[in-house]
Motif scaffolding. Structure first.
Motif, PDB file in Angstrom:
ATOM      1  N   PRO A  19      27.037 125.053  93.853  1.00  0.00           N
ATOM      2  CA  PRO A  19      28.111 125.967  93.506  1.00  0.00           C
ATOM      3  C   PRO A  19      27.995 126.231  91.805  1.00  0.00           C
ATOM      4  N   LEU A  20      28.139 125.129  91.153  1.00  0.00           N
ATOM      5  CA  LEU A  20      28.248 125.295  89.729  1.00  0.00           C
ATOM      6  C   LEU A  20      26.875 125.747  88.947  1.00  0.00           C
ATOM      7  N   THR A  21      25.923 125.356  89.720  1.00  0.00           N
ATOM      8  CA  THR A  21      24.598 126.024  89.048  1.00  0.00           C
ATOM      9  C   THR A  21      24.691 127.628  89.369  1.00  0.00           C
ATOM     10  N   ARG A  22      25.159 127.986  90.618  1.00  0.00           N
ATOM     11  CA  ARG A  22      24.981 129.501  91.061  1.00  0.00           C
ATOM     12  C   ARG A  22      26.076 130.092  89.796  1.00  0.00           C
ATOM     13  N   ALA A  23      27.111 129.531  89.773  1.00  0.00           N
ATOM     14  CA  ALA A  23      28.191 129.935  88.764  1.00  0.00           C
ATOM     15  C   ALA A  23      27.501 130.173  87.405  1.00  0.00           C
ATOM     16  N   LEU A  24      27.117 129.271  86.986  1.00  0.00           N
ATOM     17  CA  LEU A  24      26.164 129.218  85.526  1.00  0.00           C
ATOM     18  C   LEU A  24      25.347 130.389  85.441  1.00  0.00           C
ATOM     19  N   ILE A  25      24.542 130.680  86.454  1.00  0.00           N
ATOM     20  CA  ILE A  25      23.599 131.630  86.511  1.00  0.00           C
ATOM     21  C   ILE A  25      24.083 133.028  86.428  1.00  0.00           C
ATOM     22  N   GLU A  26      25.146 133.004  87.028  1.00  0.00           N
ATOM     23  CA  GLU A  26      25.836 134.479  87.198  1.00  0.00           C
ATOM     24  C   GLU A  26      26.491 134.626  85.985  1.00  0.00           C
ATOM     25  N   LEU A  27      26.914 133.706  85.331  1.00  0.00           N
ATOM     26  CA  LEU A  27      27.596 133.992  83.830  1.00  0.00           C
ATOM     27  C   LEU A  27      26.613 134.559  82.884  1.00  0.00           C
ATOM     28  N   HIS A  28      25.110 134.354  83.183  1.00  0.00           N
ATOM     29  CA  HIS A  28      24.023 134.945  82.413  1.00  0.00           C
ATOM     30  C   HIS A  28      23.745 136.219  83.078  1.00  0.00           C
ATOM     31  N   GLY A  29      24.300 136.651  84.051  1.00  0.00           N
ATOM     32  CA  GLY A  29      23.774 138.046  84.761  1.00  0.00           C
ATOM     33  C   GLY A  29      22.877 137.931  85.662  1.00  0.00           C
ATOM     34  N   VAL A  68      11.749 123.126  79.510  1.00  0.00           N
ATOM     35  CA  VAL A  68      11.188 122.422  80.767  1.00  0.00           C
ATOM     36  C   VAL A  68      11.047 120.816  80.331  1.00  0.00           C
ATOM     37  N   ASN A  69      10.044 120.848  79.182  1.00  0.00           N
ATOM     38  CA  ASN A  69       9.820 119.235  78.477  1.00  0.00           C
ATOM     39  C   ASN A  69      10.918 118.637  78.500  1.00  0.00           C
ATOM     40  N   SER A  70      12.188 119.035  78.058  1.00  0.00           N
ATOM     41  CA  SER A  70      13.242 118.245  77.776  1.00  0.00           C
ATOM     42  C   SER A  70      14.051 117.844  79.246  1.00  0.00           C
ATOM     43  N   VAL A  71      14.074 118.897  80.064  1.00  0.00           N
ATOM     44  CA  VAL A  71      14.405 118.339  81.409  1.00  0.00           C
ATOM     45  C   VAL A  71      13.755 117.526  82.365  1.00  0.00           C
ATOM     46  N   LEU A  72      12.299 117.540  81.875  1.00  0.00           N
ATOM     47  CA  LEU A  72      11.332 116.636  82.864  1.00  0.00           C
ATOM     48  C   LEU A  72      11.626 115.295  82.186  1.00  0.00           C
ATOM     49  N   THR A  73      11.663 115.329  80.955  1.00  0.00           N
ATOM     50  CA  THR A  73      12.077 113.812  80.514  1.00  0.00           C
ATOM     51  C   THR A  73      13.374 112.934  81.059  1.00  0.00           C
ATOM     52  N   LEU A  74      14.166 113.559  81.471  1.00  0.00           N
ATOM     53  CA  LEU A  74      15.396 113.143  81.815  1.00  0.00           C
ATOM     54  C   LEU A  74      15.123 112.776  83.468  1.00  0.00           C
ATOM     55  N   VAL A  75      14.394 113.419  84.199  1.00  0.00           N
ATOM     56  CA  VAL A  75      14.082 113.209  85.602  1.00  0.00           C
ATOM     57  C   VAL A  75      12.988 112.501  86.097  1.00  0.00           C
ATOM     58  N   ARG A  76      11.962 112.370  85.155  1.00  0.00           N
ATOM     59  CA  ARG A  76      10.593 111.860  85.284  1.00  0.00           C
ATOM     60  C   ARG A  76      10.788 110.282  85.882  1.00  0.00           C
ATOM     61  N   LEU A  88      21.493 126.528  80.419  1.00  0.00           N
ATOM     62  CA  LEU A  88      20.362 126.598  81.113  1.00  0.00           C
ATOM     63  C   LEU A  88      19.630 125.321  81.480  1.00  0.00           C
ATOM     64  N   LYS A  89      19.838 124.254  80.466  1.00  0.00           N
ATOM     65  CA  LYS A  89      19.167 122.874  80.753  1.00  0.00           C
ATOM     66  C   LYS A  89      20.016 122.378  82.052  1.00  0.00           C
ATOM     67  N   GLN A  90      21.426 122.542  81.655  1.00  0.00           N
ATOM     68  CA  GLN A  90      22.253 121.875  82.931  1.00  0.00           C
ATOM     69  C   GLN A  90      21.890 122.483  84.358  1.00  0.00           C
ATOM     70  N   VAL A  91      21.179 123.809  84.492  1.00  0.00           N
ATOM     71  CA  VAL A  91      21.080 124.392  85.564  1.00  0.00           C
ATOM     72  C   VAL A  91      19.661 123.718  86.173  1.00  0.00           C
ATOM     73  N   LEU A  92      18.800 123.484  85.386  1.00  0.00           N
ATOM     74  CA  LEU A  92      17.539 123.200  85.661  1.00  0.00           C
ATOM     75  C   LEU A  92      17.651 121.568  85.977  1.00  0.00           C
ATOM     76  N   LEU A  93      18.315 120.762  85.319  1.00  0.00           N
ATOM     77  CA  LEU A  93      18.703 119.411  85.439  1.00  0.00           C
ATOM     78  C   LEU A  93      19.143 119.073  86.933  1.00  0.00           C
ATOM     79  N   ASN A  94      20.149 119.978  87.279  1.00  0.00           N
ATOM     80  CA  ASN A  94      20.977 119.837  88.357  1.00  0.00           C
ATOM     81  C   ASN A  94      19.923 120.124  89.642  1.00  0.00           C
ATOM     82  N   LEU A  95      19.076 121.223  89.492  1.00  0.00           N
ATOM     83  CA  LEU A  95      18.173 121.747  90.529  1.00  0.00           C
ATOM     84  C   LEU A  95      16.946 120.641  90.763  1.00  0.00           C
TER      85      LEU A  95
END
Length: 585
Positions: free
Chosen positions: A552-562, A440-448, A476-483
């Motif tokens: 769509p990409l975020t959902r596909a990545l999450i579904e890859l994780h089950g 979470v901290n690494s993602v917040l650094t990119l969007v802050r 997972l970082k890509q997912v949170l960053l996109n959202l």
């Protein structure tokens, strides 16, 4: 004058007659003849008394033998007991009923044979007999020596004299076990008949009602007093032909069983359908003495049967319609088969085109990345004047725009490559333990900075002691960053974006929630946002940049994780995205 001793006048007359018959004997002159005569008479009286006593003794012995035989063979048990219940005398029947020999029974307290549950009642019974000298009767359960139980009806009566009011008391008891069982069976039978769901009546051979149960009175409206003594004909209705009743009487008078569905009539004149069964009741010699009749209310069943018949008629009509429709459908089906073949071919062509599109996008994106990286690299060198000053300030501004645009284009190309790989089934993930707080901290650094420039407040709410999750850290970082980027982008100044992370109960998975106070979407917008290249604010004048690949990409990545992704949104109220990741070993 000689005084005559008192005696029985009858005996005296008999003695005098015997002396006369025997004649007179000479006596000495000194002896008083009257005294001698009196003594002789008295002697004869004693002899007669002795003879009568002997005869009475013989008769008494005969009577005792007769009484003893009756006493021992009596159908009831006879006991003579002391006040404390000790058996002093018993007949053979009592001993047999208790399962012991008579000698063993004597000297034993009767309470030994009283069932434990009746001990208190027997004690009160014995005290009432002995203390109040009143005859008492009571039913007890006795337990034989072999353990078998029998129910007895006992009658107790005290025997006393002037010296001691109660010396002994007598107990007479009879075995009523079979009677009690019979009464129980009769009571059960009576309840079964009286509480039966069908109306039941019993009539004698002449056809006079002798019994009706409660259901009969409820169903027909006739009271018990009104029904008993009358004829079953009180239920006859005009809807039932006379021939039916004549056939019924012929059958039952011949000793047969009869059953049929009849329209019966109540006391108030209303009608009801009944399934009637009549059976004969025979005496031991086979003579029919009574009839038992049951009337089952089948009014509702008849109504349903009528509905079934009507439904059947309608169904037959519908079957004809269906047959005609089937003929038409067969012709249409043949046409549909032909169309299905064409559609299958078109589907195959579309799938090939989609695969070709994905492959083309992947190839084009790959070919674009090589020159694009060079453009970004050279522009960045020029912006930092690595090889020397540019000289014109405006050129430095241009290089900054070139780098930003190149990076944006590279991000789009990467997204296209990712979505193409996923659609082609070639995408893979490499799982490892990912610490939630570090991620979470690494993602917040990119969007802050982006949030700060847009005037959007970032809030974080992480559940304490979250366990690491097994996932691909880059994906997972890509997912949170996109959202988070989407949330900040579509939230106006003064709004907020909140990131939550918590364990999912009870399966132990992990949930991320990104909630914003942005513009939100309606149902149509939600559906469009989940489609590749879908833009909610489409057109050339849209306010926000993007390709429409983020969600769509975020959902596909999450579904890859089950896992799974869910959207909740409303226009003007913001959007909440929930990401669920299952627990992984």
């Amino acid at each position: 004058m000689v005084r005559k001793p008192p005696g029985n006048q009858r005996l005296r007359q008999a003695a005098e007659a015997r002396l006369k018959k025997g004649g007179k004997k000479n006596l000495p002159s000194a002896v008083n003849p009257e005294l001698v005569q009196e003594l002789r008479v008295h002697q004869v009286e004693l002899e007669l008394q002795n003879e009568e006593l002997q005869e009475s003794q013989v008769r008494l012995e005969h009577l005792y033998d007769e009484y003893s035989g009756l006493y021992d063979s009596a159908p009831a048990g006879y006991l003579t007991l002391a006040p404390d219940g000790l058996v002093r005398k018993a007949n053979q029947t009592a001993a047999a009923m208790l399962g012991v020999g008579r000698d063993s029974l004597l000297g034993t307290k009767l309470s030994r044979f009283v069932a434990p549950g009746d001990q208190d009642a027997f004690y009160k019974f014995r005290r009432a007999v002995c203390d109040k000298a009143q005859q008492q009767s009571h039913d007890f359960t006795f337990v034989r020596l072999d353990g078998a139980a029998l129910i007895v009806h006992a009658v107790g009566r005290a025997v006393g004299n002037a010296r001691r009011p109660v010396e002994v008391w007598n107990l007479v008891f009879t075995d009523i076990s079979e009677l009690v069982r019979t009464r129980g069976q009769l009571a059960l039978l009576s309840k079964a008949i009286n509480q039966n769901v069908d109306a039941i009546l019993i009539a004698d051979a002449a056809g006079t009602i002798t019994y009706v149960n409660q259901r009969f009175t409820e169903l027909t409206g006739y009271s018990w007093a009104e029904a008993v003594g009358s004829s079953p004909g009180i239920l006859k209705s005009s809807e039932t032909p006379r021939s039916v009743y004549e056939a019924m009487w012929r059958t039952i008078r011949a000793g047969g069983r009869w059953r049929a569905d009849l329209m019966d009539r109540r006391k108030d004149g209303s009608r009801f359908w009944a399934h009637v069964t009549i059976s004969p009741i025979r005496d031991d010699d086979g003579t029919v003495s009574h009839f038992v009749m049951t009337h089952e209310d089948i009014t509702e069943r008849k109504r349903l049967e009528g509905q079934v018949e009507e439904t059947k008629r309608q169904l037959l009509h519908y079957v004809g319609e269906v047959e005609r429709a089937r003929s038409r459908a067969t012709a249409q089906a043949d046409s549909l088969v032909t169309m299905a073949g064409e559609l299958s071919k078109q589907k195959e062509i579309a799938e090939q085109a989609n695969r070709a599109k994905s492959e083309m996008l992947a190839n084009v994106s790959h070919e674009l990345r090589t020159p694009l990286n060079a453009i970004i690299g050279f522009a960045d060198m020029m912006r930092h004047e690595i090889l020397g000053p540019i000289g014109v300030e405006k050129y430095r501004s241009y290089t900054t725009d070139i780098v930003a645009s190149g990076l944006h284009l590279l991000e789009i190309i990467n997204d296209i490559l990712d979505i193409s790989a996923i659609e082609a089934g070639k995408a893979t993930i490499e799982k490892e333990a990912v610490k939630i707080d570090s991620l979470v901290n690494s993602v917040l650094t990119l969007v802050r900075d982006c949030a700060r420039l847009g005037g959007v407040a970032l809030r974080v709410d992480l559940e304490t002691e979250l366990r690491p999750v097994m996932a691909d850290p880059r994906r997972l970082k890509q997912v949170l960053l996109n959202l988070l980027t989407n949330a900040v982008k579509f939230t106006p100044s003064g709004g907020s974006v909140t990131l939550k992370a918590f364990a999912s109960n009870p399966d132990g998975g992990l949930v991320f929630q990104i909630a914003d106070t942005g513009v939100g979407m309606d149902e149509a917008g939600l559906a469009k946002a989940m489609q590749p290249f879908g833009q909610v604010d489409g057109g050339l004048n849209r306010m926000h940049e993007g390709t429409g690949l983020g969600l769509p990409l975020t959902r596909a990545l999450i579904e890859l994780h089950g896992g799974s992704l869910a959207l909740e949104s409303a226009l003007g109220r913001g959007t909440t995205v929930s990401v669920y990741l299952p627990k992984m070993a």
